[in-house]
Design an enzyme around this catalytic site. Structure first.
Site, short mmCIF file in Angstrom:
data_model
loop_
_atom_site.label_atom_id
_atom_site.label_comp_id
_atom_site.label_asym_id
_atom_site.label_seq_id
_atom_site.Cartn_x
_atom_site.Cartn_y
_atom_site.Cartn_z
N CYS A 280 31.50 60.58 85.38
CA CYS A 280 30.85 59.98 86.56
C CYS A 280 31.51 58.68 86.96
O CYS A 280 31.36 58.22 88.08
CB CYS A 280 29.39 59.73 86.24
SG CYS A 280 29.26 58.75 84.78
N GLU A 382 30.72 63.91 95.86
CA GLU A 382 31.22 63.95 94.48
C GLU A 382 31.78 65.33 94.18
O GLU A 382 31.06 66.32 94.21
CB GLU A 382 30.11 63.62 93.50
CG GLU A 382 30.60 63.62 92.06
CD GLU A 382 29.52 63.34 91.06
OE1 GLU A 382 28.48 64.01 91.09
OE2 GLU A 382 29.70 62.42 90.24
#
Ligand code: TXE
Length: 479
Positions: A280, A382
């Site tokens: 992440c 993302e």
């Protein structure tokens, strides 16, 4: 390998006896079956935790710290196996699993043992009274973790929850059950108290949802995607559970015009492609000052093309497979979209067909794309794969505006030879975790987490210990 749930200190099958396959994504072969647990299994785990709660919370914190150290010792003895299982389960290089995942799984327990040892009494004196702050356990806590750093992120939650006197119901990702299972074997081998840690394997929408919904589970610490985080929050919030959400990111790597370009190119490549971009904190958007843009790009492409993509089991491999066939398809669809949106692929851009035994593995070449608008889907959503977009900027303020132009706000890095200038830029990036001239350099005492769609709350050091405690203030009037 048939994996079971670990409830009340025993390995037991799911109540419904329903199992599902677990794959090695680098070879696309079934390596285990795991329980497809339901709320019935979560109920069994909660009953076990309830029975264990009083004795565990009544231990002194020193006793609990000793248990954390015993777990660390048990994991330390099996670090090689942890690395191997993590690599097989995720497709990440064995060397990365050893250096990052296995080491951090052990250090999480040792760190929180040490950090809890330094916990002092919290007191606030008044002229005529003294306030004593008592840290109490929350009780039974639910821990839900993702597939990218399986044992690393699971132990990052288990260690502080344990030391503060809580009992645990944890669910690893259904894609990566193996090292959570090894942790249970370690617990069994050191006679860890039954029912204090319970691992329920299975799908998010079944076992995961059941954990979030269970009224006796009073805190949820979740790490995963933003969309799932919304579902978890919607379920937990009306139940007034404590909630920690560590979600997605779309982090910027900012290269200022005075950067050491060789070091910055290495750093940007590492930040973008470590773990095939499945972290992440990865720097998936690279922002480069106009005046050095072309020189930097050439250095960066060289760094990327020097990375060895191969069988994760080989010591020389830098980049393994992504987590699954499905995820590979998602990553490839973003590359296709980037080209449709006018992006130019500077390197990579396709699936990599590998030799035996990886010919069916989910390998995507590290991909760098230039020429996309900063608000394009590939530059704002993302992707969570080995794909980075690169953009140019004129001034530091432009770079900051571009870095902040996403719904996320987790991390970022700034590269410059003037660290004061780097700090000044970093402070204006709307993120929780920033590095200057480095990346993924972690002091576990620091607050970790994001803003906006990257989540709510912070983990690490005192933040973890406070999340897993309920504080009571007792004010005593002086005689
Ligand atoms: O997440 P998912 P994944 C993020 C990363 C990426 C994502 C990838 O940015 O977006 O995690 O991990 C369970 N109720 N981070 O694909 O699908 C599911 O079974 C309850 C950020 O695994 O969200 C799994 O165990 N649980 C992070 C877990 O949620 C549910 C660092 C995560 O699954 C559920 C690492 C439901 N309804 C990755 N649905 C950071 N910010 O630190 C699924 N799950």
């Amino acid at each position: 390998m048939q994996i079971e749930n670990f409830i009340d200190g025993k390995f037991i099958p799911p109540v419904n006896k329903d199992y599902m396959d677990n794959y090695n994504p680098a070879e696309n072969v079934v390596i285990a079956t795991i329980p497809n647990s339901t709320s019935e299994d979560v109920d069994l785990a909660v009953k076990a935790a309830s029975r264990a709660q009083l004795a565990w919370s009544n231990l002194t914190i020193k006793d609990r710290i000793q248990w954390l150290r015993k777990i660390a010792e048990g994991l330390e003895l099996r670090k090689t196996e942890i690395a191997s299982l993590e690599s097989i389960d995720t497709g990440k290089p064995l060397t990365l699993a050893a250096k990052v995942d296995a080491n951090r799984s052990v250090s999480n327990f040792n760190f929180f043992a040490e950090h809890a040892e330094q916990l002092g009494e919290l007191r606030f004196e008044m002229p005529d009274a003294t306030n004593y702050v008592k840290r109490k356990p929350v009780g039974i806590v639910g821990l839900i973790t993702p597939w990218n750093l399986p044992l690393y992120l699971l132990t990052w939650k288990i260690a502080p929850a344990l030391v503060m006197g809580n009992t645990i119901i944890a669910k690893p990702s259904e894609m990566t059950p193996l090292t959570a299972n090894l942790l249970c074997e370690v617990l069994a081998s050191i006679d860890f108290p039954d029912g204090v840690i319970n691992i329920v394997q299975g799908l998010g929408k079944n076992a995961g949802q059941a954990i979030v919904e269970h009224p006796k589970i009073r805190a949820i610490s979740f790490t995963g995607g933003t969309d799932t985080g919304k579902i978890v929050a919607a379920t937990a919030a009306p139940m007034f559970k404590k909630l920690s959400l560590e979600l997605g990111g779309k982090n910027a790597t900012i290269i200022l015009d005075d950067a050491d370009l060789a070091a910055a190119a290495k750093g940007a490549a590492r930040a973008a492609f470590t773990n095939s971009g499945q972290v992440c904190l990865c720097g998936s958007r690279i922002l480069v000052a106009d005046s050095i843009y072309q020189v930097f790009i050439d250095l960066l492409v060289m760094e990327i093309e020097a990375m060895k993509i191969g069988n994760p089991r080989n010591e020389s491999t830098d980049i393994g497979s992504v987590i699954s066939q499905t995820h590979m398809a998602k990553v490839l669809s973003y590359i296709k979209l980037a080209v449709e949106d006018g992006g130019k692929i500077l390197t990579g851009g396709s699936r990599l067909l590998m030799p035996e035994p990886n010919q069916e593995g989910a390998f995507v070449a590290p991909t760098l794309i230039e020429g996309l608008p900063i608000d394009s889907r590939c530059a704002t959503e993302e992707i969570f794969g080995p794909v980075a977009t690169i953009h140019r900027f004129a001034t530091d303020q432009d770079a900051i505006a571009m870095a902040n132009a996403t719904q996320y706000g987790l991390a970022g890095s700034v590269w410059t030879t003037d660290t004061e200038r780097g700090k000044a830029v970093a402070e204006q990036v709307e993120s929780g975790v920033l590095w200057v001239n480095t990346w993924l350099h972690r002091d576990l005492r620091t607050p970790f987490g994001g803003v906006k769609n990257s989540g709510v709350g912070r983990e690490g050091g005192d933040w973890s210990l406070n999340f897993f405690s309920e504080l009571s203030n007792i004010c005593v009037k002086n005689d």
